[in-house]
Design a protein around this motif. Structure first.
Motif, mmCIF file in Angstrom:
data_model
loop_
_atom_site.group_PDB
_atom_site.id
_atom_site.type_symbol
_atom_site.label_atom_id
_atom_site.label_comp_id
_atom_site.label_asym_id
_atom_site.label_seq_id
_atom_site.Cartn_x
_atom_site.Cartn_y
_atom_site.Cartn_z
ATOM 1 N N LEU A 123 5.498 -16.578 6.648
ATOM 2 C CA LEU A 123 5.038 -15.209 6.867
ATOM 3 C C LEU A 123 4.917 -14.952 8.356
ATOM 4 O O LEU A 123 4.632 -15.880 9.126
ATOM 5 N N PRO A 124 5.100 -13.706 8.785
ATOM 6 C CA PRO A 124 4.949 -13.399 10.214
ATOM 7 C C PRO A 124 3.494 -13.547 10.637
ATOM 8 O O PRO A 124 2.578 -13.290 9.843
ATOM 9 N N ALA A 125 3.274 -13.939 11.890
ATOM 10 C CA ALA A 125 1.904 -14.112 12.377
ATOM 11 C C ALA A 125 1.134 -12.801 12.339
ATOM 12 O O ALA A 125 -0.085 -12.792 12.144
ATOM 13 N N VAL A 126 1.817 -11.684 12.516
ATOM 14 C CA VAL A 126 1.223 -10.356 12.363
ATOM 15 C C VAL A 126 2.000 -9.621 11.276
ATOM 16 O O VAL A 126 3.235 -9.564 11.322
ATOM 17 N N ILE B 93 8.468 -7.996 11.626
ATOM 18 C CA ILE B 93 7.400 -8.025 10.619
ATOM 19 C C ILE B 93 8.045 -7.908 9.246
ATOM 20 O O ILE B 93 8.547 -6.844 8.871
ATOM 21 N N THR B 94 8.037 -8.988 8.523
ATOM 22 C CA THR B 94 8.687 -9.023 7.213
ATOM 23 C C THR B 94 7.715 -8.758 6.075
ATOM 24 O O THR B 94 8.146 -8.498 4.949
ATOM 25 N N HIS B 95 6.421 -8.848 6.345
ATOM 26 C CA HIS B 95 5.420 -8.742 5.287
ATOM 27 C C HIS B 95 4.734 -7.382 5.329
ATOM 28 O O HIS B 95 4.126 -7.018 6.341
ATOM 29 N N GLY C 111 15.549 4.364 0.752
ATOM 30 C CA GLY C 111 16.266 5.057 1.821
ATOM 31 C C GLY C 111 16.491 4.172 3.025
ATOM 32 O O GLY C 111 17.434 3.387 3.064
ATOM 33 N N ASP C 112 15.621 4.283 4.025
ATOM 34 C CA ASP C 112 15.807 3.550 5.278
ATOM 35 C C ASP C 112 15.939 2.046 5.096
ATOM 36 O O ASP C 112 16.666 1.386 5.837
ATOM 37 N N LEU C 113 15.206 1.487 4.147
ATOM 38 C CA LEU C 113 15.182 0.038 3.984
ATOM 39 C C LEU C 113 16.136 -0.453 2.896
ATOM 40 O O LEU C 113 16.088 -1.627 2.523
ATOM 41 N N ALA C 114 16.963 0.428 2.399
ATOM 42 C CA ALA C 114 17.928 0.021 1.375
ATOM 43 C C ALA C 114 18.793 -1.122 1.902
ATOM 44 O O ALA C 114 19.293 -1.081 3.016
ATOM 45 N N GLY C 115 18.919 -2.159 1.099
ATOM 46 C CA GLY C 115 19.693 -3.323 1.505
ATOM 47 C C GLY C 115 18.870 -4.397 2.199
ATOM 48 O O GLY C 115 19.375 -5.493 2.453
ATOM 49 N N LEU C 116 17.596 -4.083 2.508
ATOM 50 C CA LEU C 116 16.749 -5.052 3.211
ATOM 51 C C LEU C 116 15.706 -5.692 2.303
ATOM 52 O O LEU C 116 14.889 -6.480 2.780
ATOM 53 N N ARG C 117 15.720 -5.371 1.018
ATOM 54 C CA ARG C 117 14.655 -5.842 0.128
ATOM 55 C C ARG C 117 14.434 -7.344 0.213
ATOM 56 O O ARG C 117 13.291 -7.821 0.257
ATOM 57 N N ASP C 118 15.485 -8.120 0.228
ATOM 58 C CA ASP C 118 15.324 -9.574 0.202
ATOM 59 C C ASP C 118 14.954 -10.161 1.558
ATOM 60 O O ASP C 118 14.695 -11.361 1.667
ATOM 61 N N GLU C 119 14.883 -9.316 2.590
ATOM 62 C CA GLU C 119 14.377 -9.762 3.890
ATOM 63 C C GLU C 119 12.882 -9.499 4.024
ATOM 64 O O GLU C 119 12.279 -9.847 5.047
ATOM 65 N N LEU C 120 12.285 -8.889 3.018
ATOM 66 C CA LEU C 120 10.890 -8.461 3.093
ATOM 67 C C LEU C 120 10.029 -9.193 2.076
ATOM 68 O O LEU C 120 10.497 -9.570 0.997
ATOM 69 N N VAL C 121 8.766 -9.360 2.421
ATOM 70 C CA VAL C 121 7.743 -9.840 1.497
ATOM 71 C C VAL C 121 6.809 -8.670 1.231
ATOM 72 O O VAL C 121 6.096 -8.214 2.131
ATOM 73 N N ILE C 122 6.833 -8.166 0.012
ATOM 74 C CA ILE C 122 6.034 -7.007 -0.360
ATOM 75 C C ILE C 122 4.950 -7.464 -1.331
ATOM 76 O O ILE C 122 5.242 -8.116 -2.341
ATOM 77 N N SER C 123 3.714 -7.142 -1.005
ATOM 78 C CA SER C 123 2.598 -7.548 -1.856
ATOM 79 C C SER C 123 1.813 -6.332 -2.306
ATOM 80 O O SER C 123 1.764 -5.304 -1.617
ATOM 81 N N THR C 124 1.190 -6.452 -3.464
ATOM 82 C CA THR C 124 0.259 -5.435 -3.924
ATOM 83 C C THR C 124 -0.858 -6.114 -4.696
ATOM 84 O O THR C 124 -0.815 -7.325 -4.969
ATOM 85 N N LYS C 125 -1.887 -5.325 -5.044
ATOM 86 C CA LYS C 125 -3.104 -5.880 -5.637
ATOM 87 C C LYS C 125 -3.644 -4.924 -6.694
ATOM 88 O O LYS C 125 -3.289 -3.746 -6.714
ATOM 89 N N ALA C 126 -4.537 -5.465 -7.513
ATOM 90 C CA ALA C 126 -5.278 -4.646 -8.465
ATOM 91 C C ALA C 126 -6.647 -5.265 -8.658
ATOM 92 O O ALA C 126 -6.791 -6.494 -8.691
ATOM 93 N N GLY C 127 -7.652 -4.419 -8.782
ATOM 94 C CA GLY C 127 -9.011 -4.896 -8.976
ATOM 95 C C GLY C 127 -10.023 -3.786 -8.832
ATOM 96 O O GLY C 127 -10.980 -3.692 -9.600
ATOM 97 N N TYR C 128 -9.828 -2.930 -7.844
ATOM 98 C CA TYR C 128 -10.722 -1.791 -7.645
ATOM 99 C C TYR C 128 -10.268 -0.606 -8.497
ATOM 100 O O TYR C 128 -9.193 -0.626 -9.100
ATOM 101 N N THR C 129 -11.071 0.430 -8.508
ATOM 102 C CA THR C 129 -10.808 1.570 -9.394
ATOM 103 C C THR C 129 -9.484 2.249 -9.050
ATOM 104 O O THR C 129 -9.231 2.604 -7.911
#
Length: 344
Positions: free
Chosen positions: A24-27, A56-58, A82-100
């Protein structure tokens, strides 16, 4: 059409996320603030495109980021199409669930019904078939950990998430979660706690949360390293009208006591002597611990993101500097997540 900077991976340092094979990137860029419908689409595009150019990949999200809830995921979904089309596998995308996230008994917490329904909704807004990391956003004392972590296991085994993580769990609850995860065959990747010079709860206790994640081989992605703007030059001379403290919300004016601001001003002087802004020193300070993988920052503009990443170019800390910082890096009561998770 957006063409990323060809040298974007040459300057950003990447850190191995615990015992995994993931770097993961340091920032990294968090989309909690400045990515809802109140921010113009053009500004959101500029920030994300600049992040990609900086290596920044994350990109970090949660189901309730907005406002309104879900807006940040939907905005990133449009960029991925759009802008990031074709870059999906260069990125780390995270999401969460827990709050309302939605009304009724199934719209928050740690139940299997909520977590998996939320993940499916998140994937729909993002326009993806999987995220790279799916987190339990908070410990839920009303739901057995076997159920919460079992839902994360289902997310991974079904292919809707590559990895699983937890966020804001105390040291004690993290130990319990690790035991349950080992029992059911879930490999937890990462913990995401709040951490800053004025919010050092992850260092407290024996063992501390940093001890627990370090010994277990989890990565640590720390959020709010700037204490929602307190560790910048924004409040050194008062409360600006356009600041978070003035607008209301999670960062409140009562955090800005004269005692706290006195410590912040002293930290600002230490940063200036190092040739850094206070924000840059605050980011470098959380990254000084090798158990911290990534500092998660928000940005209201590309220039602000540039300044945050420039923290990585600063000098290391001398023992004298660390001692001086310690005398002013005291709790400011800004851990608003504690009563709902990390204090349990």
């Amino acid at each position: 059409m957006f063409t990323p900077a060809p040298g974007r991976y040459g300057a950003m340092p990447y850190r191995r996320c615990g015992r995994s094979g993931l770097d993961l990137p340091a920032v990294a860029l968090g989309l909690w603030q400045n990515f809802g419908e109140g921010t113009p689409e053009t500004r959101r595009r500029e920030i994300v495109r600049r992040a990609v150019d900086l290596g920044i990949t994350h990109l970090d999200l949660a189901n309730n980021y907005g406002p309104p809830p879900g807006a940040a995921e939907a905005a990133l979904g449009r960029l991925l199409a759009g802008d990031l089309a074709g870059l999906r596998d260069e990125l780390v995308i995270s999401t969460k669930a827990g709050y309302t996230q939605w009304p009724g008994p199934y719209g928050e917490g740690g139940s299997r019904k909520y977590l998996l329904a939320s993940l499916d909704q998140s994937l729909g807004r993002l326009g993806l078939d999987h995220v790279d990391i799916f987190y339990s956003h908070r410990f839920d004392p009303t739901t057995p950990l076997h159920e919460t972590l079992g839902a994360l296991l289902t997310a991974v085994r079904s292919g809707r998430a590559r990895y699983a993580g937890i966020s804001s769990y105390s040291a004690e609850r993290t130990v319990q979660a690790l035991a349950v995860a080992a029992e059911i065959g879930l490999d937890l990747l990462v913990h995401q706690p709040s951490y800053s010079m004025v919010n050092r709860w992850v260092e407290d206790g024996d063992p501390s949360l940093l001890d627990v994640v370090g010994d277990a081989g989890l990565g640590t992605v720390v959020f709010s390293p700037l204490a929602q703007g307190l560790l910048t030059d924004k409040y050194l001379d008062g409360v600006p009208e356009d600041s978070r403290a003035a607008r209301g919300g999670p960062f409140r004016r009562e955090f800005l006591t004269e005692e706290t601001l006195g410590h912040v001003r002293a930290l600002n002087e230490i940063a200036a002597a190092r040739g850094q802004t206070l924000a840059q020193m605050a980011i470098a300070w959380v990254l000084r611990d090798p158990r911290v993988t990534t500092a998660l920052v928000g940005a209201s503009s590309p220039a602000q993101l540039d300044s945050s990443v420039a923290a990585l170019d600063g000098p290391g800390f001398s023992q004298d500097e660390l001692m001086a910082i310690d005398s002013h890096a005291v709790d400011a009561g800004v851990n608003i997540w504690g009563p709902r998770s990390s204090d349990l």
